[in-house]
Design a protein around this motif. Sequence first.
Motif, mmCIF file in Angstrom:
data_model
loop_
_atom_site.group_PDB
_atom_site.id
_atom_site.type_symbol
_atom_site.label_atom_id
_atom_site.label_comp_id
_atom_site.label_asym_id
_atom_site.label_seq_id
_atom_site.Cartn_x
_atom_site.Cartn_y
_atom_site.Cartn_z
ATOM 1 N N ASP A 47 1.002 -1.090 0.130
ATOM 2 C CA ASP A 47 -0.253 -0.075 0.088
ATOM 3 C C ASP A 47 0.762 1.198 -0.074
ATOM 4 O O ASP A 47 1.534 1.507 0.777
ATOM 5 N N SER A 48 1.004 2.031 -1.077
ATOM 6 C CA SER A 48 1.730 3.048 -1.195
ATOM 7 C C SER A 48 1.703 4.155 -0.061
ATOM 8 O O SER A 48 2.299 5.054 0.114
ATOM 9 N N GLN A 49 0.229 4.127 0.507
ATOM 10 C CA GLN A 49 -0.065 5.107 1.545
ATOM 11 C C GLN A 49 0.460 4.778 2.948
ATOM 12 O O GLN A 49 0.237 5.399 3.876
ATOM 13 N N CYS A 50 1.041 3.548 2.833
ATOM 14 C CA CYS A 50 1.583 3.199 4.347
ATOM 15 C C CYS A 50 2.985 3.013 4.385
ATOM 16 O O CYS A 50 3.570 2.217 3.464
ATOM 17 N N PRO A 51 3.934 3.857 4.956
ATOM 18 C CA PRO A 51 5.124 3.782 4.893
ATOM 19 C C PRO A 51 5.691 2.659 5.542
ATOM 20 O O PRO A 51 5.138 2.043 6.323
ATOM 21 N N LYS A 52 6.810 2.549 5.348
ATOM 22 C CA LYS A 52 7.723 1.270 5.986
ATOM 23 C C LYS A 52 7.670 1.401 7.517
ATOM 24 O O LYS A 52 7.580 0.182 8.240
ATOM 25 N N SER A 53 7.916 2.347 8.054
ATOM 26 C CA SER A 53 7.827 2.404 9.490
ATOM 27 C C SER A 53 6.657 2.104 10.156
ATOM 28 O O SER A 53 6.428 1.935 11.479
ATOM 29 N N PHE A 271 15.971 -6.725 14.623
ATOM 30 C CA PHE A 271 14.912 -5.822 14.388
ATOM 31 C C PHE A 271 14.866 -4.925 15.303
ATOM 32 O O PHE A 271 13.877 -4.367 15.545
ATOM 33 N N ASP A 272 16.048 -4.365 16.135
ATOM 34 C CA ASP A 272 16.382 -3.333 16.646
ATOM 35 C C ASP A 272 15.876 -2.160 15.762
ATOM 36 O O ASP A 272 16.188 -2.172 14.640
ATOM 37 N N PRO A 273 15.210 -1.258 16.241
ATOM 38 C CA PRO A 273 14.753 0.079 15.600
ATOM 39 C C PRO A 273 15.982 0.575 14.708
ATOM 40 O O PRO A 273 15.644 1.305 13.438
ATOM 41 N N SER A 274 17.102 0.532 15.369
ATOM 42 C CA SER A 274 18.037 1.284 14.523
ATOM 43 C C SER A 274 18.645 0.485 13.294
ATOM 44 O O SER A 274 19.205 1.226 12.413
ATOM 45 N N ASN A 275 18.195 -0.663 13.069
ATOM 46 C CA ASN A 275 18.407 -1.405 11.836
ATOM 47 C C ASN A 275 17.201 -1.397 10.892
ATOM 48 O O ASN A 275 17.437 -1.809 9.867
ATOM 49 N N ILE A 276 16.199 -0.713 11.395
ATOM 50 C CA ILE A 276 14.982 -0.485 10.511
ATOM 51 C C ILE A 276 14.665 0.923 9.941
ATOM 52 O O ILE A 276 14.794 1.175 8.844
ATOM 53 N N VAL A 277 14.806 1.788 11.011
ATOM 54 C CA VAL A 277 14.792 3.344 10.607
ATOM 55 C C VAL A 277 16.093 3.829 10.599
ATOM 56 O O VAL A 277 16.774 4.074 11.665
ATOM 57 N N ARG A 278 16.781 4.099 9.410
ATOM 58 C CA ARG A 278 18.129 4.520 9.421
ATOM 59 C C ARG A 278 17.910 5.923 9.349
ATOM 60 O O ARG A 278 17.202 6.777 8.839
ATOM 61 N N THR A 279 18.877 6.607 9.918
ATOM 62 C CA THR A 279 19.248 8.148 9.966
ATOM 63 C C THR A 279 20.746 8.356 9.481
ATOM 64 O O THR A 279 21.418 7.501 9.192
#
Length: 282
Positions: A47-53, A271-279
């Motif tokens: 769903d393009s309206q639903c972001p990965k996060s 699945f630590d957030p740091s491995n999923i949401v990159r900054t």
Amino acid sequence: MPENTWKPGEIASEAKKIYLPRIESEYPHLPPSILYKDLPKLPAAGDSQCPKSKLLVAVIDKDPVDAALKWHEENAEGSKIAVKAIPVVSMANEGRPGGDWEFARKAQEEEICRRSNLARALTSTSKDSHYLIPSTGGIYSPSVGATQQHTVWEKFKCLPIISVVPVRRPKLNEAGTEYVFDEEKELMREKMRMVLRIAAHQQHKEICMGPFGIGPGMLNPAPLVATMWREILFEEFHGVFSSVVFAIESATDSYLRKEASTVFNVFKEEFDPSNIVRTQHR
């Protein structure tokens, strides 16, 4: 009876004589299982309206069936409408419903069968036999009567089971960290995709699973499998599911080839957030 005195064969015998007839008596009209030999690929972006996060993933120290039943109870609490049950992913035997559940084997599918009617549900069909399960196929059992782990069967609750056969004993490199043959790695990926396609086809937004393809008799490399799950969930299937729980019991986690950490810790780190949401700070 203390848990450490339980013998798998005795539990299976008791289940066949007492509990399976009770489940069939209490739930006489459970829907039959469905064999999926193949399913079309989902749109790559979901769903393009639903972001990965948007996808939430948790790694918890718990039995998958217990986790799914509790999760459903929490979802249903206070709800005025029917709440969809949480499917559990089972590592299936391709040739025998429930594998060696009547004997001493303690693999995941066998353990589920000793506390439910899964072995019979896998053969409940209005058409031809589901076995042998195709290499990249799977079986969806919509409503399996199950009970909590290591308890006297006083109460049953129903949940869906997705049964897919993992790659077993692939050829790995000397360190046991990578597949030697790309074909086996891609086959494992396709089996993982099939798990998610079945769940999506049945309109499930939440899934509960153990460490699919890892453990004695499987021998897929846990760190790589965890990475593959992360990539598939957050890239190929992003926007398709809302929550995925990996329920991995660390107390019974005795296998991780040539690694000091447990499988539970491997998935927890992956699945630590740091491995999923990159900054920009990574």
